[in-house]
Design a protein around this motif. Structure first.
Motif, PDB file in Angstrom:
ATOM      1  N   VAL A  54      47.774  39.953  43.075  1.00 45.00           N
ATOM      2  CA  VAL A  54      46.706  40.798  42.536  1.00 45.00           C
ATOM      3  C   VAL A  54      46.938  42.246  42.961  1.00 45.00           C
ATOM      4  CG1 VAL A  54      44.233  41.300  42.659  1.00 45.00           C
ATOM      5  CG2 VAL A  54      45.004  38.956  42.356  1.00 45.00           C
ATOM      6  N   LEU A  55      47.279  42.451  44.238  1.00 45.16           N
ATOM      7  CA  LEU A  55      47.545  43.807  44.709  1.00 45.16           C
ATOM      8  C   LEU A  55      48.754  44.419  44.016  1.00 45.16           C
ATOM      9  CD1 LEU A  55      46.816  43.450  48.514  1.00 45.16           C
ATOM     10  CD2 LEU A  55      45.408  44.560  46.777  1.00 45.16           C
ATOM     11  N   GLY A  83      48.538  34.610  46.009  1.00 45.01           N
ATOM     12  CA  GLY A  83      47.522  35.126  45.095  1.00 45.01           C
ATOM     13  C   GLY A  83      47.104  36.556  45.375  1.00 45.01           C
ATOM     14  N   VAL A  84      46.701  36.840  46.610  1.00 47.27           N
ATOM     15  CA  VAL A  84      46.216  38.182  46.942  1.00 47.27           C
ATOM     16  C   VAL A  84      47.340  39.200  46.772  1.00 47.27           C
ATOM     17  CG1 VAL A  84      45.276  39.607  48.794  1.00 47.27           C
ATOM     18  CG2 VAL A  84      44.462  37.278  48.496  1.00 47.27           C
ATOM     19  N   ALA A  85      48.529  38.851  47.211  1.00 50.49           N
ATOM     20  CA  ALA A  85      49.659  39.774  47.074  1.00 50.49           C
ATOM     21  C   ALA A  85      49.947  40.065  45.597  1.00 50.49           C
ATOM     22  CB  ALA A  85      50.895  39.197  47.756  1.00 50.49           C
ATOM     23  N   MET A 134      45.367  32.100  43.316  1.00 52.94           N
ATOM     24  CA  MET A 134      44.367  31.977  44.378  1.00 52.94           C
ATOM     25  C   MET A 134      43.908  30.526  44.507  1.00 52.94           C
ATOM     26  SD  MET A 134      42.324  35.260  45.026  1.00 52.94           S
ATOM     27  CE  MET A 134      42.915  36.900  44.750  1.00 52.94           C
ATOM     28  N   GLY A 155      48.071  36.351  39.693  1.00 56.86           N
ATOM     29  CA  GLY A 155      47.565  36.361  41.065  1.00 56.86           C
ATOM     30  C   GLY A 155      46.228  35.659  41.183  1.00 56.86           C
ATOM     31  N   ILE A 156      45.361  35.860  40.208  1.00 56.74           N
ATOM     32  CA  ILE A 156      44.067  35.170  40.221  1.00 56.74           C
ATOM     33  C   ILE A 156      44.282  33.666  40.096  1.00 56.74           C
ATOM     34  CG2 ILE A 156      41.928  34.838  38.915  1.00 56.74           C
ATOM     35  CD1 ILE A 156      42.029  37.880  38.330  1.00 56.74           C
ATOM     36  N   ALA A 173      42.310  48.732  49.780  1.00 55.52           N
ATOM     37  CA  ALA A 173      43.485  47.997  50.254  1.00 55.52           C
ATOM     38  C   ALA A 173      44.375  48.902  51.101  1.00 55.52           C
ATOM     39  CB  ALA A 173      44.273  47.431  49.077  1.00 55.52           C
TER      40      ALA A 173
END
Length: 110
Positions: free
Chosen positions: A40-41, A36-38, A30, A26-27, A61
């Motif tokens: 990481v979450l 990316g954000v999804a 980005m 995910g990083i 979150a």
């Protein structure tokens, strides 16, 4: 997995590895094309099944998601209300223009 003492540590290692790989992907996403954000979450969600620190990291979150949901519902309701009002006004204009409304009252001219 939590009830068997021999599998507890390998399971935590497996969950930690998978969660870390998803977070790192995910990083990377980005700056590269991808969600990316999804990711990481999602990685933090995987990690939070076994690690308390990841569960605490996800709290903001969850709060943001609840606030976003409330805002979206409120915005949708306001939009639908404005749409109903516009349609009613349009129908009223259409009714007057076609002359299908009630006739005007007769005024005596004596």
């Amino acid at each position: 997995m939590h009830t068997h003492p021999v599998l507890h540590i390998p399971w935590r290692v497996l969950v930690g590895t998978v969660g870390t790989v998803v977070v790192l992907a995910g990083i990377a996403m980005m700056v590269l094309p991808g969600p990316g954000v999804a990711s990481v979450l999602l990685g933090l969600l995987i990690l939070s099944t076994e690690f308390r620190w990841a569960h605490r990291l996800l709290r903001p979150a969850r709060v943001w998601a609840r606030r976003s949901e409330k805002w979206a519902v409120k915005t949708k309701d306001e939009y639908l209300e404005r749409r109903r009002e516009r349609r009613a006004a349009k129908a009223a204009r259409r009714g007057r223009a076609s002359g299908s409304g009630p006739p005007p009252p007769d005024t005596p001219t004596e």
